[in-house]
Design a protein around this motif. Structure first.
Motif, PDB file in Angstrom:
ATOM      1  N   LEU A  73      -6.316   0.766   4.245  1.00  0.00           N
ATOM      2  CA  LEU A  73      -7.315   0.048   4.056  1.00  0.00           C
ATOM      3  C   LEU A  73      -7.893  -0.404   5.498  1.00  0.00           C
ATOM      4  O   LEU A  73      -9.004  -0.595   5.687  1.00  0.00           O
ATOM      5  N   ASP A  74      -6.980  -0.619   6.440  1.00  0.00           N
ATOM      6  CA  ASP A  74      -7.447  -1.251   7.826  1.00  0.00           C
ATOM      7  C   ASP A  74      -8.232  -0.201   8.348  1.00  0.00           C
ATOM      8  O   ASP A  74      -9.212  -0.517   8.940  1.00  0.00           O
ATOM      9  N   LEU A  77     -11.482  -0.409   6.961  1.00  0.00           N
ATOM     10  CA  LEU A  77     -12.502  -1.710   7.314  1.00  0.00           C
ATOM     11  C   LEU A  77     -12.797  -1.391   8.732  1.00  0.00           C
ATOM     12  O   LEU A  77     -13.855  -2.172   8.945  1.00  0.00           O
ATOM     13  N   ASP A  82     -18.930  -4.527   7.619  1.00  0.00           N
ATOM     14  CA  ASP A  82     -18.899  -5.221   6.288  1.00  0.00           C
ATOM     15  C   ASP A  82     -20.069  -6.043   5.908  1.00  0.00           C
ATOM     16  O   ASP A  82     -19.696  -6.481   4.661  1.00  0.00           O
ATOM     17  N   LEU A  87     -17.174  -6.673  -3.400  1.00  0.00           N
ATOM     18  CA  LEU A  87     -15.825  -6.364  -3.906  1.00  0.00           C
ATOM     19  C   LEU A  87     -15.748  -6.638  -5.375  1.00  0.00           C
ATOM     20  O   LEU A  87     -16.465  -7.788  -5.860  1.00  0.00           O
ATOM     21  N   LEU A 116      -7.423  -5.564  -5.936  1.00  0.00           N
ATOM     22  CA  LEU A 116      -7.576  -5.668  -4.318  1.00  0.00           C
ATOM     23  C   LEU A 116      -6.520  -6.689  -3.687  1.00  0.00           C
ATOM     24  O   LEU A 116      -6.334  -7.524  -4.558  1.00  0.00           O
ATOM     25  N   HIS A 119      -5.677 -11.017   0.378  1.00  0.00           N
ATOM     26  CA  HIS A 119      -6.173 -11.305   1.758  1.00  0.00           C
ATOM     27  C   HIS A 119      -7.596 -10.650   1.849  1.00  0.00           C
ATOM     28  O   HIS A 119      -8.475 -11.412   2.347  1.00  0.00           O
ATOM     29  N   LEU A 120      -7.981  -9.486   1.066  1.00  0.00           N
ATOM     30  CA  LEU A 120      -9.341  -9.219   1.262  1.00  0.00           C
ATOM     31  C   LEU A 120     -10.448 -10.177   0.425  1.00  0.00           C
ATOM     32  O   LEU A 120     -11.368 -10.318   0.553  1.00  0.00           O
ATOM     33  N   LYS A 123     -11.044 -13.320   2.466  1.00  0.00           N
ATOM     34  CA  LYS A 123     -11.914 -12.850   3.510  1.00  0.00           C
ATOM     35  C   LYS A 123     -13.247 -12.807   3.023  1.00  0.00           C
ATOM     36  O   LYS A 123     -14.398 -13.288   3.700  1.00  0.00           O
ATOM     37  N   TYR A 124     -13.576 -12.034   1.835  1.00  0.00           N
ATOM     38  CA  TYR A 124     -14.935 -11.694   1.214  1.00  0.00           C
ATOM     39  C   TYR A 124     -15.271 -12.542   0.086  1.00  0.00           C
ATOM     40  O   TYR A 124     -15.940 -11.921  -0.904  1.00  0.00           O
ATOM     41  N   THR A 128     -17.417 -11.235  -3.612  1.00  0.00           N
ATOM     42  CA  THR A 128     -16.439 -10.825  -4.456  1.00  0.00           C
ATOM     43  C   THR A 128     -16.992 -11.101  -5.783  1.00  0.00           C
ATOM     44  O   THR A 128     -17.028 -12.457  -6.172  1.00  0.00           O
TER      45      THR A 128
END
Length: 170
Positions: A73-74, A77, A82, A87, A116, A119-120, A123-124, A128
């Motif tokens: 995933l890192d 990203l 982004d 999401l 998901l 933390h993702l 962050k978003y 989402t």
């Protein structure tokens, strides 16, 4: 399938983060082939890419699908801007119909059992979304959810007016 729609360079990206069930990924790959969307598979996967159920679900369309593998995933990203990320999660903050779809957007979906990462989603949070469910189930099947959102994205982008049924199905 040449000329399936006229804005070929404006297709969307479908991102599966750690998918676990081969037939779901196969069905989504087939959808990507039908819409000329790019499929991003974020590893680790819950299956081998040559799984017979994966191949069967995708039928004979694998050569018509652009697939990009990401080792984590890192790494995914870090590779893309982004600003075009959207999401989709049962834990989203707004319905998918409020998404701002645009050409080249990335529709990001989590695994079938974990969704998901938290933390993702944090962050978003403003990017989402969820698909409403009225019945007595926790969530939709991943391939169903991807199909709903992908076709809504193309409808919003305006591809519907450019689509036609291909004459040559080969």
């Amino acid at each position: 399938m040449e000329g399936f729609y006229s804005q070929e360079n404006e297709s969307i990206n479908i991102v599966l983060v750690n998918p676990e069930i081969p037939p779901n990924t196969g069905n989504i790959a087939r959808l990507c082939g039908a819409t000329k969307s790019t499929l991003h598979l974020v590893h680790p996967l819950g299956f081998k890419i040559d799984d017979k159920h994966l191949r069967r679900a995708g039928l004979d369309y694998w050569d018509k699908v652009e697939i990009i593998h990401h080792e984590s995933l890192d790494s995914f990203l870090e590779t893309y801007d982004d600003s075009k990320f959207l999401l989709f999660s049962a834990r989203g903050s707004r319905p998918y119909t409020e998404s701002h779809f645009e050409p080249g957007c990335f529709l990001i979906f989590g695994s079938e059992t974990k969704g998901l990462p938290e933390h993702l989603l944090k962050k978003y949070q403003d990017k989402t979304f969820y698909i409403p469910i009225w019945g007595r189930v926790r969530s939709l099947n991943l391939s169903t959810a991807v199909g709903i959102v992908a076709y809504e994205a193309y409808r919003n982008i305006g591809f519907g007016r450019h689509w036609r049924i291909p004459v040559d199905q080969s």
